[in-house]
Write an enzyme that holds these catalytic residues in place. Sequence first.
Site, mmCIF file in Angstrom:
data_model
loop_
_atom_site.group_PDB
_atom_site.id
_atom_site.type_symbol
_atom_site.label_atom_id
_atom_site.label_comp_id
_atom_site.label_asym_id
_atom_site.label_seq_id
_atom_site.Cartn_x
_atom_site.Cartn_y
_atom_site.Cartn_z
ATOM 1 N N HIS A 110 7.426 5.505 0.957
ATOM 2 C CA HIS A 110 8.109 4.285 0.496
ATOM 3 C C HIS A 110 8.955 4.595 -0.743
ATOM 4 O O HIS A 110 10.073 4.103 -0.886
ATOM 5 C CB HIS A 110 7.092 3.209 0.104
ATOM 6 N N SER A 151 1.523 7.580 5.823
ATOM 7 C CA SER A 151 1.399 6.238 6.389
ATOM 8 C C SER A 151 0.295 5.515 5.635
ATOM 9 O O SER A 151 -0.717 6.134 5.269
ATOM 10 C CB SER A 151 1.013 6.339 7.872
ATOM 11 N N TYR A 204 0.863 -1.192 0.000
ATOM 12 C CA TYR A 204 0.000 0.000 0.000
ATOM 13 C C TYR A 204 0.900 1.243 0.000
ATOM 14 O O TYR A 204 0.866 2.077 0.890
ATOM 15 C CB TYR A 204 -0.991 -0.003 1.168
#
Length: 282
Positions: free
Chosen positions: A37, A188, A32
């Site tokens: 990331h 997040s 996700y």
Amino acid sequence: MRIVTSVAAMQRLAKEFKAKNVPIGFVPTMGYLHEGHLSLVKRARDLVGNTGQVVASIYVNPTQFAPTEDLSKYPRDLARDKKLCRDAGVDILFVPSDKEMYPAGYSTYIVEESLSKTMEGASRPTHFRGVMTIVAKLFNIVLPEVAVFGQKDFQQAAVIQKMVTDLNFPLRIVVAPTVRESDGLAMSSRNKYLSPAQREQATILSQSLRYARKAVLKHPVSAAQLKSEVAKLISEKNEARLDYVAFFDPKTLKPAEQVKRGDQIALAVFFGKTRLIDNAKL
Ligand code: PAF
């Protein structure tokens, strides 16, 4: 981008690169994916260069979730993640199944007995055992020279660095800065769970970091006093419930009694069932 799903194939590939002295930069994730990331992928690329290999993994690791936590509801979108990884220049995406990672009869776990006991470890007592076990397994499968983790999970990075040192893993840990939304909320995968009202109030985490930074700017402040001030700030948001706020030495994670510039603040706040964390150097 190659997609690898078996441990044996990933390890074989990694050994081939090792034999050719091709460095591997590794970004472990639970998928996700978001900009945070992707910034880790970019950092891994910078570290290994264009002749190196960037490996990312996507695996929602069941052993780091307590039975009461959000494992089954953890957001997943593999098709979108694959595209994001491809566009970000990932060379190999490792996406193992539960059966590959924890075959029947699996019974070995890693426990760190000091840094992992406070904050996240106190609130989620089995969490780091699961994180360290899966990260150690991934390191043994991907065989990276360098692995990149996000600063948002400050304690996780410290615990993993300690494991790497204590267990002599032959690799380097790099910690990359937290990526934030324009209003300060740390990115997040769990932000997706927030209702519009919770999302609006979730900026209280980064506001608390700023509040604490300002409070210690001129002179040290008692940790108890600062904790109660941050708790009061958070209690003003009706959707928010403070789990913990901690002030500590960023190297040893030892709690500070008098909080000064250079110390670290970390906090966890619930919005309904969603638990968000953030941290900063003061
Ligand atoms: O930070 C995460 O996403 C996870 O804890 C990690 C390091 C991928 C292990 O499952």
